[in-house]
Enzyme design. Structure first.
Site, PDB file in Angstrom:
ATOM      1  N   ASP A   1       0.834  -1.199   0.000  1.00 51.60           N
ATOM      2  CA  ASP A   1       0.000   0.000   0.000  1.00 51.60           C
ATOM      3  C   ASP A   1       0.872   1.253   0.000  1.00 51.60           C
ATOM      4  O   ASP A   1       0.361   2.371  -0.046  1.00 51.60           O
ATOM      5  CB  ASP A   1      -0.995   0.000   1.157  1.00 51.60           C
ATOM      6  CG  ASP A   1      -0.343  -0.081   2.529  1.00 51.60           C
ATOM      7  OD1 ASP A   1       0.901  -0.076   2.609  1.00 51.60           O
ATOM      8  OD2 ASP A   1      -1.084  -0.160   3.527  1.00 51.60           O
ATOM      9  N   SER A   2       2.182   1.052  -0.017  1.00 48.79           N
ATOM     10  CA  SER A   2       3.113   2.152  -0.259  1.00 48.79           C
ATOM     11  C   SER A   2       2.849   2.814  -1.601  1.00 48.79           C
ATOM     12  O   SER A   2       3.328   3.926  -1.856  1.00 48.79           O
ATOM     13  CB  SER A   2       4.562   1.643  -0.219  1.00 48.79           C
ATOM     14  OG  SER A   2       4.732   0.532  -1.093  1.00 48.79           O
TER      15      SER A   2
ATOM     16  N   ASP B   1      -0.652  -6.339   0.096  1.00 46.24           N
ATOM     17  CA  ASP B   1      -1.087  -5.721   1.346  1.00 46.24           C
ATOM     18  C   ASP B   1      -2.605  -5.688   1.461  1.00 46.24           C
ATOM     19  O   ASP B   1      -3.307  -5.396   0.486  1.00 46.24           O
ATOM     20  CB  ASP B   1      -0.593  -4.272   1.422  1.00 46.24           C
ATOM     21  CG  ASP B   1       0.731  -4.147   2.140  1.00 46.24           C
ATOM     22  OD1 ASP B   1       1.088  -5.057   2.903  1.00 46.24           O
ATOM     23  OD2 ASP B   1       1.417  -3.128   1.931  1.00 46.24           O
TER      24      ASP B   1
ATOM     25  N   LYS C   1      -0.476  -9.627   3.294  1.00 42.94           N
ATOM     26  CA  LYS C   1       0.213  -9.042   4.446  1.00 42.94           C
ATOM     27  C   LYS C   1      -0.732  -8.121   5.189  1.00 42.94           C
ATOM     28  O   LYS C   1      -1.465  -7.348   4.567  1.00 42.94           O
ATOM     29  CB  LYS C   1       1.459  -8.272   4.001  1.00 42.94           C
ATOM     30  CG  LYS C   1       2.237  -7.627   5.156  1.00 42.94           C
ATOM     31  CD  LYS C   1       3.588  -7.110   4.708  1.00 42.94           C
ATOM     32  CE  LYS C   1       3.516  -5.879   3.860  1.00 42.94           C
ATOM     33  NZ  LYS C   1       2.963  -4.701   4.600  1.00 42.94           N
TER      34      LYS C   1
ATOM     35  N   GLU D   1      -0.986  -5.541   8.817  1.00 44.21           N
ATOM     36  CA  GLU D   1      -0.232  -4.854   9.856  1.00 44.21           C
ATOM     37  C   GLU D   1      -0.868  -5.087  11.223  1.00 44.21           C
ATOM     38  O   GLU D   1      -2.084  -5.174  11.346  1.00 44.21           O
ATOM     39  CB  GLU D   1      -0.188  -3.354   9.573  1.00 44.21           C
ATOM     40  CG  GLU D   1       0.577  -2.984   8.315  1.00 44.21           C
ATOM     41  CD  GLU D   1       0.702  -1.483   8.133  1.00 44.21           C
ATOM     42  OE1 GLU D   1       0.381  -0.733   9.078  1.00 44.21           O
ATOM     43  OE2 GLU D   1       1.126  -1.057   7.048  1.00 44.21           O
TER      44      GLU D   1
ATOM     45  N   GLU E   1       9.635  -3.861  10.269  1.00 46.43           N
ATOM     46  CA  GLU E   1      10.039  -2.591   9.663  1.00 46.43           C
ATOM     47  C   GLU E   1      10.558  -1.625  10.716  1.00 46.43           C
ATOM     48  O   GLU E   1       9.932  -1.427  11.762  1.00 46.43           O
ATOM     49  CB  GLU E   1       8.854  -1.955   8.922  1.00 46.43           C
ATOM     50  CG  GLU E   1       9.198  -0.634   8.256  1.00 46.43           C
ATOM     51  CD  GLU E   1       8.102  -0.109   7.349  1.00 46.43           C
ATOM     52  OE1 GLU E   1       8.286   1.002   6.799  1.00 46.43           O
ATOM     53  OE2 GLU E   1       7.073  -0.791   7.179  1.00 46.43           O
TER      54      GLU E   1
END
Length: 270
Positions: free
Chosen positions: A54-55, A93, A122, A124, A191
């Site tokens: 999602d970067s 993501d 993925k 978070e 991270e």
């Protein structure tokens, strides 16, 4: 670039091969990509895995954080990358707002990403995501847990800051990683944490670990492609490395084309 063996090219797709790589001490490399052309180039270069992060909200859309990225956008970009790099492990993501409401919402969102071509999703979060990870894993959804600096929590964290710097914070992160792996996470991405902590978590969990700003003691590393290629045109995180002056090369190429059009060199006379 070292030539790849046929076995390695065939092997990098399966999650099981990443687990064997951890046991054998074989380090692997991932990079982000958001479209077909760059995914195809990354696979040809020998990359082991590609993250559709999602970067893309920041690197592609020009946003100040990742929070505005939608599930529909992630599905769209995942499909392009999966078509461009069919031999790589494809990780996608779960964007902000697509999984936090509970396991059922997370499954519905993850299913869309898997159908688009992802091999693993993925998400978070630490201990709060243990139930969701277990729910997904029990329903054939491979999960990579993301701990440490979690960009979707940037407002809560007060910015993009290194995590796990105190003894208590490090202990909680170790506990989170172990709980997520026990719940069924197939990988753990860390991270912006101290190198020693990244190495300690790698030793303690049985699943492969991926580092981005987590030192060289992890099983794999990942960087944002735009940082690697020097395409950001601005801030690059201290843990990243720029391998090419891509922005300059692109500017020069486009500038040369524009100049040839203006002077009549392009297109050439028949």
């Amino acid at each position: 670039m070292a030539m790849e063996t046929a076995d390695r090219k065939a092997d990098r797709k399966s999650i099981g091969s990443w687990e064997r790589a951890k046991r054998n001490g074989e380090r692997r490399a991932l990079i982000t990509a958001y479209d077909y052309p760059f995914a195809k180039l990354a696979e040809a270069a020998g990359i082991d895995g590609i993250l559709i992060g999602d970067s893309l909200g920041m690197t592609v859309q020009g946003e100040r954080d990742t929070l505005r990225v939608t599930l529909e956008q992630m599905v769209y970009h995942t499909g392009m990358v999966a078509r461009g790099a069919p031999a790589c492990l494809i990780m996608a993501d779960l964007p902000f707002g697509s999984f936090e409401a509970g396991p059922a919402q997370a499954f519905a969102s993850a299913a869309q990403l898997l159908k688009a071509g992802a091999d693993i999703v993925k998400l978070e979060g630490g201990a709060a995501m243990v139930e969701t990870v277990g729910f997904l894993s029990a329903r054939a959804v491979p999960v990579c847990a993301h701990i440490g600096l979690t960009p979707q929590h940037v407002r809560q964290l007060g910015g993009f800051r290194k995590q796990g710097k105190t003894e208590d914070a490090a202990a909680r992160m170790i506990e989170d990683a172990a709980a997520l792996a026990e719940a069924g996470a197939r990988m753990v991405l860390m991270e912006a944490i101290p190198a020693g902590l990244g190495a300690e978590i790698t030793r303690r969990v049985r699943v492969p670990t991926i580092g981005i700003g987590a030192g060289n003691g992890t099983d794999a590393q990942i960087l944002v492609m735009h940082d690697v290629l020097g395409l950001t045109g601005g801030y690059v995180p201290g843990f990243a490395k720029v391998y090419a002056d891509g922005a300059r090369m692109v500017r020069e190429a486009i500038g040369a084309y524009a100049e040839e059009v203006r002077t009549g060199i392009f297109p050439p006379a028949e």
